[in-house]
Design a protein around this motif. Structure first.
Motif, PDB file in Angstrom:
ATOM      1  N   PRO A  68      21.113  27.739  19.758  1.00 39.22           N
ATOM      2  CA  PRO A  68      22.483  27.745  19.228  1.00 39.22           C
ATOM      3  C   PRO A  68      23.125  29.157  19.312  1.00 39.22           C
ATOM      4  CG  PRO A  68      20.566  28.564  17.352  1.00 39.22           C
ATOM      5  CD  PRO A  68      20.056  28.155  18.939  1.00 39.22           C
ATOM      6  N   ASP A  69      23.875  28.803  20.630  1.00 41.91           N
ATOM      7  CA  ASP A  69      24.449  30.193  20.995  1.00 41.91           C
ATOM      8  C   ASP A  69      25.663  29.684  22.086  1.00 41.91           C
ATOM      9  OD1 ASP A  69      24.405  33.059  22.190  1.00 41.91           O
ATOM     10  OD2 ASP A  69      24.233  31.948  24.011  1.00 41.91           O
ATOM     11  N   VAL A  70      26.705  29.904  21.844  1.00 43.39           N
ATOM     12  CA  VAL A  70      27.943  29.497  22.286  1.00 43.39           C
ATOM     13  C   VAL A  70      27.888  29.875  23.924  1.00 43.39           C
ATOM     14  CG1 VAL A  70      30.419  29.877  22.691  1.00 43.39           C
ATOM     15  CG2 VAL A  70      29.682  29.814  20.503  1.00 43.39           C
ATOM     16  N   ALA A  71      27.361  30.921  24.479  1.00 41.84           N
ATOM     17  CA  ALA A  71      27.362  31.072  25.754  1.00 41.84           C
ATOM     18  C   ALA A  71      26.093  30.154  26.354  1.00 41.84           C
ATOM     19  CB  ALA A  71      26.895  32.771  26.133  1.00 41.84           C
ATOM     20  N   ALA A  72      25.319  29.921  25.837  1.00 39.11           N
ATOM     21  CA  ALA A  72      24.162  28.981  26.365  1.00 39.11           C
ATOM     22  C   ALA A  72      24.670  27.621  26.631  1.00 39.11           C
ATOM     23  CB  ALA A  72      22.661  29.172  25.618  1.00 39.11           C
ATOM     24  N   LEU A  73      25.587  27.213  25.403  1.00 42.12           N
ATOM     25  CA  LEU A  73      25.958  25.778  25.464  1.00 42.12           C
ATOM     26  C   LEU A  73      27.084  25.731  26.242  1.00 42.12           C
ATOM     27  CD1 LEU A  73      26.316  25.340  21.297  1.00 42.12           C
ATOM     28  CD2 LEU A  73      24.374  24.443  22.888  1.00 42.12           C
ATOM     29  N   GLU A  74      27.947  26.825  26.368  1.00 38.93           N
ATOM     30  CA  GLU A  74      29.113  26.621  27.443  1.00 38.93           C
ATOM     31  C   GLU A  74      28.580  26.503  28.896  1.00 38.93           C
ATOM     32  OE1 GLU A  74      33.176  28.865  28.210  1.00 38.93           O
ATOM     33  OE2 GLU A  74      31.634  30.003  27.159  1.00 38.93           O
ATOM     34  N   SER A  75      27.455  27.441  29.192  1.00 40.40           N
ATOM     35  CA  SER A  75      26.691  27.403  30.488  1.00 40.40           C
ATOM     36  C   SER A  75      26.354  25.920  30.669  1.00 40.40           C
ATOM     37  CB  SER A  75      25.765  28.267  30.508  1.00 40.40           C
ATOM     38  OG  SER A  75      25.069  28.347  31.779  1.00 40.40           O
ATOM     39  N   TRP A  76      25.502  25.246  30.025  1.00 44.22           N
ATOM     40  CA  TRP A  76      24.981  24.051  30.128  1.00 44.22           C
ATOM     41  C   TRP A  76      26.071  23.003  30.269  1.00 44.22           C
ATOM     42  CZ3 TRP A  76      25.476  19.210  27.992  1.00 44.22           C
ATOM     43  CH2 TRP A  76      24.387  18.229  28.360  1.00 44.22           C
ATOM     44  N   LEU A  77      27.059  22.815  29.628  1.00 45.52           N
ATOM     45  CA  LEU A  77      28.054  22.153  29.819  1.00 45.52           C
ATOM     46  C   LEU A  77      28.863  22.134  31.204  1.00 45.52           C
ATOM     47  CD1 LEU A  77      29.582  21.712  26.114  1.00 45.52           C
ATOM     48  CD2 LEU A  77      28.579  19.835  27.517  1.00 45.52           C
ATOM     49  N   LEU A  78      29.359  23.489  31.534  1.00 47.07           N
ATOM     50  CA  LEU A  78      29.845  23.578  32.725  1.00 47.07           C
ATOM     51  C   LEU A  78      29.062  23.272  33.804  1.00 47.07           C
ATOM     52  CD1 LEU A  78      31.584  27.033  31.613  1.00 47.07           C
ATOM     53  CD2 LEU A  78      32.706  25.004  32.116  1.00 47.07           C
ATOM     54  N   THR A  79      27.728  23.657  33.745  1.00 52.40           N
ATOM     55  CA  THR A  79      26.713  23.370  34.830  1.00 52.40           C
ATOM     56  C   THR A  79      26.560  21.787  34.942  1.00 52.40           C
ATOM     57  OG1 THR A  79      25.558  25.572  34.646  1.00 52.40           O
ATOM     58  CG2 THR A  79      24.484  23.536  35.780  1.00 52.40           C
ATOM     59  N   SER A  80      26.531  21.124  33.862  1.00 53.59           N
ATOM     60  CA  SER A  80      26.481  19.592  33.689  1.00 53.59           C
ATOM     61  C   SER A  80      27.545  18.863  34.212  1.00 53.59           C
ATOM     62  CB  SER A  80      26.198  19.051  32.321  1.00 53.59           C
ATOM     63  OG  SER A  80      25.148  19.665  31.822  1.00 53.59           O
ATOM     64  N   MET A  81      28.924  19.663  34.221  1.00 53.98           N
ATOM     65  CA  MET A  81      30.207  18.906  34.685  1.00 53.98           C
ATOM     66  C   MET A  81      30.159  19.154  36.263  1.00 53.98           C
ATOM     67  SD  MET A  81      32.891  19.861  31.686  1.00 53.98           S
ATOM     68  CE  MET A  81      32.445  21.484  31.318  1.00 53.98           C
ATOM     69  N   GLN A  82      29.711  20.526  36.488  1.00 52.43           N
ATOM     70  CA  GLN A  82      29.710  20.615  38.002  1.00 52.43           C
ATOM     71  C   GLN A  82      28.806  19.801  38.669  1.00 52.43           C
ATOM     72  OE1 GLN A  82      28.781  24.630  38.180  1.00 52.43           O
ATOM     73  NE2 GLN A  82      30.780  25.648  37.858  1.00 52.43           N
ATOM     74  N   ASN A  83      27.622  19.424  38.146  1.00 55.77           N
ATOM     75  CA  ASN A  83      26.603  18.606  38.878  1.00 55.77           C
ATOM     76  C   ASN A  83      27.049  17.087  38.988  1.00 55.77           C
ATOM     77  OD1 ASN A  83      24.805  20.455  39.094  1.00 55.77           O
ATOM     78  ND2 ASN A  83      23.481  20.073  37.277  1.00 55.77           N
ATOM     79  N   ASP A  84      27.789  16.681  37.834  1.00 58.16           N
ATOM     80  CA  ASP A  84      28.504  15.346  37.831  1.00 58.16           C
ATOM     81  C   ASP A  84      29.654  15.268  38.718  1.00 58.16           C
ATOM     82  OD1 ASP A  84      26.784  14.553  35.750  1.00 58.16           O
ATOM     83  OD2 ASP A  84      28.442  14.842  34.161  1.00 58.16           O
ATOM     84  N   GLU A  85      30.333  16.303  39.069  1.00 60.06           N
ATOM     85  CA  GLU A  85      31.451  16.359  40.251  1.00 60.06           C
ATOM     86  C   GLU A  85      30.782  16.324  41.636  1.00 60.06           C
ATOM     87  OE1 GLU A  85      33.922  19.612  39.420  1.00 60.06           O
ATOM     88  OE2 GLU A  85      34.598  18.926  37.500  1.00 60.06           O
ATOM     89  N   ALA A  86      29.914  16.981  41.804  1.00 61.00           N
ATOM     90  CA  ALA A  86      29.050  16.993  43.071  1.00 61.00           C
ATOM     91  C   ALA A  86      28.588  15.556  43.222  1.00 61.00           C
ATOM     92  CB  ALA A  86      27.866  18.290  42.960  1.00 61.00           C
ATOM     93  N   ALA A  87      28.115  15.030  42.290  1.00 65.40           N
ATOM     94  CA  ALA A  87      27.477  13.588  42.776  1.00 65.40           C
ATOM     95  C   ALA A  87      28.425  12.532  42.804  1.00 65.40           C
ATOM     96  CB  ALA A  87      26.441  13.178  41.427  1.00 65.40           C
ATOM     97  N   ALA A  88      29.909  12.863  42.439  1.00 63.78           N
ATOM     98  CA  ALA A  88      30.869  11.630  42.475  1.00 63.78           C
ATOM     99  C   ALA A  88      31.174  11.473  44.018  1.00 63.78           C
ATOM    100  CB  ALA A  88      31.975  12.316  41.606  1.00 63.78           C
TER     101      ALA A  88
END
Length: 173
Positions: free
Chosen positions: A153-173
């Motif tokens: 439950p940490d904003v920085a950790a959640l933000e990091s996970w989401l940004l990384t997940s979005m980048q991974n999704d963009e790279a796979a597209a």
């Protein structure tokens, strides 16, 4: 497929955490959809009013019912929750950066609420982050299977996970 959940220890802490996260992501220009919960204390010392802000830009919908100071039990207004679900469902698309769901609650545990919206987002490769409480954790884990990861439950950790997940999704597209 990117799905995660977080649980903060204090009452209302997960709501504040996800609200702060959504603000940070929107400030970065991320196309966030979903809901964050806003609790407002009542002057009569009764239970707080519960509203959800439909992301990114509203509306704010009151999801609690005023049942009186002595009332016990669930105060959720199911039709208001479903109104929020419908609005979020209309906003989820391939252009969505991420979906934030304020809570996997009783309705979701029973097969209603945001379950379908979460599935729609995952089918579109949109990362999903869910607020969770201990009461509904088993139902959420059954729903999510092996796909969801627990995040602190940490904003920085959640933000990091989401940004990384979005980048991974963009790279796979």
């Amino acid at each position: 497929m990117h799905m995660a959940y977080t649980m903060a220890p204090g009452r209302g802490d997960t709501d504040l955490l996800l609200f702060q996260l959504a603000k940070a992501l929107l400030a970065r220009g991320v196309k966030v959809t979903g809901t964050v919960q806003i609790n407002t204390e009542r002057p009569c010392n009764g239970p707080c009013d519960m509203d959800v802000n439909v992301l990114p830009d509203g509306p704010v919908i009151r999801i609690s019912q005023t049942l009186g100071v002595e009332a016990r039990g669930c105060r959720l207004n199911p039709s208001a929750l479903e109104e929020a679900v419908g609005l979020v469902s209309q906003r989820v698309s391939q252009e969505t950066g991420c979906l934030i769901v304020n809570k996997f609650g009783k309705h979701e545990a029973e097969g209603r609420g945001f379950r379908t919206v979460m599935a729609e987002a995952l089918a579109l490769d949109v990362p999903v982050l869910v607020g969770l409480n201990a009461l509904n954790k088993d139902a959420f884990l059954e729903f999510s299977g092996d796909f969801a990861v627990e995040l602190p439950p940490d904003v920085a950790a959640l933000e990091s996970w989401l940004l990384t997940s979005m980048q991974n999704d963009e790279a796979a597209a």
